[in-house]
Design a protein around this motif. Structure first.
Motif, PDB file in Angstrom:
ATOM      1  N   GLY A 135      22.125 -16.304  20.722  1.00  0.00           N
ATOM      2  CA  GLY A 135      20.784 -16.851  20.627  1.00  0.00           C
ATOM      3  C   GLY A 135      20.360 -17.221  19.213  1.00  0.00           C
ATOM      4  N   ILE A 136      21.338 -17.315  18.297  1.00  0.00           N
ATOM      5  CA  ILE A 136      21.000 -17.688  16.920  1.00  0.00           C
ATOM      6  C   ILE A 136      20.555 -19.139  16.882  1.00  0.00           C
ATOM      7  CG2 ILE A 136      22.051 -18.072  14.645  1.00  0.00           C
ATOM      8  CD1 ILE A 136      23.730 -15.599  15.171  1.00  0.00           C
ATOM      9  N   LEU A 137      19.548 -19.440  16.053  1.00  0.00           N
ATOM     10  CA  LEU A 137      18.998 -20.786  15.996  1.00  0.00           C
ATOM     11  C   LEU A 137      20.057 -21.817  15.670  1.00  0.00           C
ATOM     12  CD1 LEU A 137      15.539 -20.901  14.216  1.00  0.00           C
ATOM     13  CD2 LEU A 137      16.160 -21.685  16.497  1.00  0.00           C
ATOM     14  N   ASP A 138      20.788 -21.604  14.585  1.00  0.00           N
ATOM     15  CA  ASP A 138      21.744 -22.593  14.096  1.00  0.00           C
ATOM     16  C   ASP A 138      23.029 -21.868  13.755  1.00  0.00           C
ATOM     17  OD1 ASP A 138      23.069 -24.665  13.004  1.00  0.00           O
ATOM     18  OD2 ASP A 138      21.926 -24.715  11.139  1.00  0.00           O
ATOM     19  N   PHE A 139      23.913 -21.793  14.726  1.00  0.00           N
ATOM     20  CA  PHE A 139      25.144 -21.039  14.491  1.00  0.00           C
ATOM     21  C   PHE A 139      26.118 -21.900  13.708  1.00  0.00           C
ATOM     22  CE2 PHE A 139      29.254 -19.223  15.480  1.00  0.00           C
ATOM     23  CZ  PHE A 139      28.995 -17.901  15.224  1.00  0.00           C
ATOM     24  N   TRP A 167      28.191 -19.042  23.957  1.00  0.00           N
ATOM     25  CA  TRP A 167      27.127 -18.072  23.726  1.00  0.00           C
ATOM     26  C   TRP A 167      27.218 -17.540  22.301  1.00  0.00           C
ATOM     27  CZ3 TRP A 167      22.601 -16.442  24.452  1.00  0.00           C
ATOM     28  CH2 TRP A 167      22.206 -15.141  24.157  1.00  0.00           C
ATOM     29  N   ASP A 168      26.183 -17.740  21.530  1.00  0.00           N
ATOM     30  CA  ASP A 168      26.223 -17.365  20.122  1.00  0.00           C
ATOM     31  C   ASP A 168      25.215 -16.275  19.806  1.00  0.00           C
ATOM     32  OD1 ASP A 168      23.862 -18.693  20.315  1.00  0.00           O
ATOM     33  OD2 ASP A 168      24.543 -20.484  19.285  1.00  0.00           O
TER      34      ASP A 168
END
Lengths: 164, 672
Positions: free
Chosen positions: B568-572, B565-566
């Motif tokens: 919800g960032i697009l490109d972690f 789980w990041d």
């Protein structure tokens, strides 16, 4: 008032049975005007007192059982919405809250989907602009009913996967 | 037993001399392997010899070439030195196992490996020297060969300067050491170390004080005592990994050995203020060392500052021991000496390990910058485990070795109330409190130094593509095993070190140190007690409980694997993670008064929308000692050099005249 108490009692029993005393909600704003949020916030007030029912808001999708989406599903939030749903363990529910999320306000264009259903599958709809706290409670009650079905369906799925 | 030890040491020394000759063949793979093998075998022999002497608990003296031209060459085996000899052997053994996979055959190795082997040999001679002249010659050789070790990559920018700094401060220290020995030798009329020790009691207090202070600062240059420490963070990153490991694992300890030699042997029973001075400088080094370490992003600079901290811990214990002895609490004095020696051994093991692992990380990724690493536990699994053992050891967490020695040091220092003078008692407890602060910061520092490079996601392509193939594992792996052994087997190690402390201080504390149930108690039975061995068993059991619960409660049947789980960032990306700089930021803010950081912020434009292109942010801690202590000295020396320049005309005849004049003046002084 009687109505509400009856609702609350039913909800409490269902949550107790299904989730061992608690159901955690993760909210997701997909482009809401924040009025739905202000109604949601009222649920935590002493008057409605969500916690007595065993319902809690959580920021971590890993801890959540229910995804509550407000707003007209702007396209910029697509990836975040899908990732959030993906991060919630099964069995899980998606509840669309408010007229925008249900598809009654914005038309589909290059910026918005206009309804949450186009991005993630919705289990329960709570109409209203904004929905009142009581309507929200009612919706959550319906959702726990749907969740019950899902739990049964999931255990069937699991059995099938174990055989395969 | 002592004869067997002597034979082992001679064999080990011989193997190192052989390795120095063979090292010239290191242009070829075979030559490199043979050199490393000889070096490792020598290390094993020396480690065994040193351990035997320590176990034996008494020394022996051997004199060769009495009355010849260079004077008497006396060698001796001494239990105090034997501890350091054992560390030297172990370090050399681990380095020997490490070298073949770290260094490439070539001209550089053919010059470097002989220098390293000779540095081993010179260090061994320092430790077995029985006479001041032998000691000083060996000391100077050790410095010079270590200088060559630092110069391995002399073409890289900054290496020459770092090596010069090492040499310059080493020579400054050497001058003080020569003066200290000269005072004792002239006042006692002998160059023999045993003779000096026997007769130094009769030397006047003033000369004794002068000799001790000169020795403390002279050896302090080598040990990395604040404010004489500035070469460490420069020379360690400049040297190859095994060279840095040798510097930190052994050369610093030789400085500690020198101070212990003067404080506990040559000038036994000094006044309390010697101990207080040593303890104060030690506590200062410990606190400042770890505080500066926390501001470093370079793995090796971090480790170098951490070495300053550990030397500070050791000298705090040594100094505390001297204070207790001076106030008649000789049992606690001997106990603290023992604790300090334990920490010497421990630091020799885990700091060598960590430097070797820093070398592995550098070879695998091409960088030592923590903020460019990350996720290495997936790429270098075995090295990660080894590093973790060393990290837990140096962070003083049970059941590893660092915990035992630091616990002993704390227990010793907390006995301060047994001293009649309140002031001294409080000073000792303050030193103990400084070590407590140091210990807390050290845990933070090493959580950072392990967590940032090894855990999380890679912060650069190099870190993402690192590979463990061909990386040396045997040397650091051996040291990791020793870390565990010295932690779990502490009762055995204490039994050996107790013999050393007894031989050095003349106090028997064994019966008050170890209970038959493998339990350690600090000199006084009623204060505290613990058993490292049972603690290890207990911790394993405690760790087993959650593991079993996890295994029992693990869901059976279908499992769904989803990404981390990041938010919800697009490109972690790895670069979005917490960095080493941010991790240490609370410390930087808290100790702002000490660091006085200078910030530099550069952006391409001031677009308020934030689309400003790359933003460069860096900060630098104010180098207090370099700027306010060393810079004035350097300026003064440069000014003096300017002043005397006129007498240097470059004319050889004029120089001959100078020589003649000096001879005449010397003759006149000598005759009148």
């Amino acid at each position: 008032m009687n109505d509400e108490l009856r609702l609350a009692g039913e909800l409490r029993e269902r949550i107790d049975g299904l989730f061992g005393r608690s159901l955690h909600i993760r909210t997701f704003d997909s482009g809401s005007c924040a009025v739905c949020e202000s109604e949601l916030r009222l649920l935590s007030s002493p008057y409605y007192d969500l916690h007595r029912l065993g319902l809690f808001f959580t920021p971590a999708p890993r801890h959540a059982d229910l995804l509550l989406v407000t707003g007209a599903a702007v396209r910029a939030a697509d990836a975040a919405l899908r990732k959030t749903l993906e991060a919630i363990p099964e069995p899980r529910l998606v509840v669309a809250v408010g007229a925008c999320a249900l598809g009654g306000v914005f038309e589909e264009d290059e910026l918005v989907h206009g309804r949450v259903d186009d991005v993630v599958p919705v289990d329960v709809y709570i109409p209203g602009c904004p929905p009142s706290p009581l309507a929200l409670l009612h919706g959550l009650l319906v959702a726990t009913g749907r969740l019950e079905e899902k739990v049964q369906a999931l255990s069937f799925d699991l059995r099938r996967e174990a055989v395969a | 037993m002592i004869h067997a030890a002597a034979v082992l040491l001679v064999v080990g020394g011989g193997l190192w001399l052989g390795a120095a000759l063979l090292g010239t063949l290191a242009r070829e793979r075979a030559g490199l392997l043979v050199t490393a093998g000889a070096s490792a075998l020598g290390g094993a022999a020396v480690a065994a010899g040193g351990t035997l002497v320590a176990v034996h608990g008494s020394g022996a003296v051997h004199t060769v070439g009495a009355g010849n031209l260079v004077g008497t060459v006396t060698l001796r085996l001494d239990p105090l030195a034997a501890v350091f000899v054992a560390v030297l052997g172990l370090v050399a053994l681990a380095l020997g196992l490490y070298v073949p996979r770290y260094h490439e055959p070539g001209a550089g190795s053919a010059y470097y490996l002989p220098a390293l082997a000779l540095a081993f040999f010179a260090s061994l001679v320092v430790l077995v020297a029985g006479n001041a002249v032998v000691f000083l010659v060996a000391w100077e050789s050790m410095t010079l060969f270590s200088y060559l070790v630092v110069l391995r990559h002399h073409r890289r920018p900054g290496v020459g300067r770092a090596a010069f700094l090492f040499l310059a401060l080493g020579e400054a220290g050497f001058a003080l050491i020569v003066a200290a020995f000269a005072i004792l030798a002239t006042q006692t009329g002998t160059l023999d170390l045993a003779g000096i020790a026997a007769r130094s009691g009769a030397v006047s207090a003033g000369w004794r004080d002068a000799a001790f202070v000169l020795a403390l600062f002279g050896f302090g240059f080598k040990a990395g005592l604040v404010p004489l420490h500035i070469w460490l963070p420069e020379a360690h990153p400049a040297a190859p990994a095994d060279g840095s490991a040798f510097l930190s694992g052994l050369v610093l300890k030789l400085g500690v050995f020198g101070i212990a030699l003067f404080g506990f042997e040559l000038e036994r029973g000094g006044p309390a203020w010697w101990g207080l001075l040593t303890m104060g400088l030690g506590a200062l080094s410990a606190v400042l060392g770890i505080l500066y370490a926390l501001m470093e992003r370079d793995l090796k600079r971090f480790l170098a500052y951490s070495s300053i901290e550990n030397i500070g811990v050791i000298l705090t214990a040594l100094g505390g021991g001297m204070v207790f002895s001076a106030y008649g609490q000789r049992a606690i004095g001997a106990f603290l000496l023992l604790a300090a020696l334990y920490h010497v051994v421990n630091h020799g093991v885990y700091k060598t390990l960590l430097f070797l692992e820093a070398g592995v990380v550098e070879h695998a990724t091409g960088t030592r910058d923590m903020d460019r690493l990350g996720g290495l536990i997936h790429r270098l699994p075995a090295s990660s485990v080894i590093s973790l053992v060393g990290t837990l050891g140096i962070a003083a967490l049970p059941p590893f070795n660092g915990f035992v020695s630091e616990w002993l040091i704390f227990q010793g220092l907390f006995q301060g109330f047994r001293i009649g003078s309140n002031l001294i008692g409080i000073l000792i407890v303050v030193a103990g409190a400084s070590l407590a602060l140091t210990g807390g910061l050290a845990i933070m520092g090493f959580a950072r130094a392990f967590g940032i490079p090894f855990l999380g996601m890679p912060r650069s392509r190099a870190a993402a593509e690192a590979s463990e193939r061909g990386q040396p594992l045997a040397g650091p792996g051996l040291l990791a095993a020793v870390c565990v052994a010295l932690g779990v087997g502490a009762p055995l190690a204490l039994t050996v070190l107790d013999r050393v402390a007894r031989a050095t201080s003349g106090i028997e504390i064994h019966s008050r140190l170890l209970l038959p149930q493998l339990t350690v108690i600090p000199a006084h039975t009623d204060f505290a007690a613990f058993s490292p061995t049972y603690l290890a068993v207990f911790l394993l059991c405690v760790a087993a409980v959650p593991l079993l619960i996890y295994l029992a409660g693990r869901p059976r049947g279908a499992r769904r694997v989803v990404p981390v789980w990041d938010g919800g960032i697009l490109d972690f990306r790895g670069t979005m993670q917490y960095t080493a700089t941010t991790y240490a930021n609370p410390t930087r803010v808290t100790f702002e008064a000490l660091y006085r950081p200078e910030f530099h912020l550069e952006r391409a434009s001031d677009d308020p929308a934030g689309r400003s292109g790359p933003v460069h942010y860096r900060f630098q801690v104010l180098p207090i000692f370099e700027r306010f202590l060393y810079r004035p000295v350097v300026r003064a020396v440069e000014w003096l050099a300017d002043v005397v320049r006129p007498i240097q005309s470059g004319d050889v005849n004029l120089y001959l005249l100078y020589v003649l004049l000096v001879v005449i003046v010397a003759y006149l002084i000598y005759t009148y």
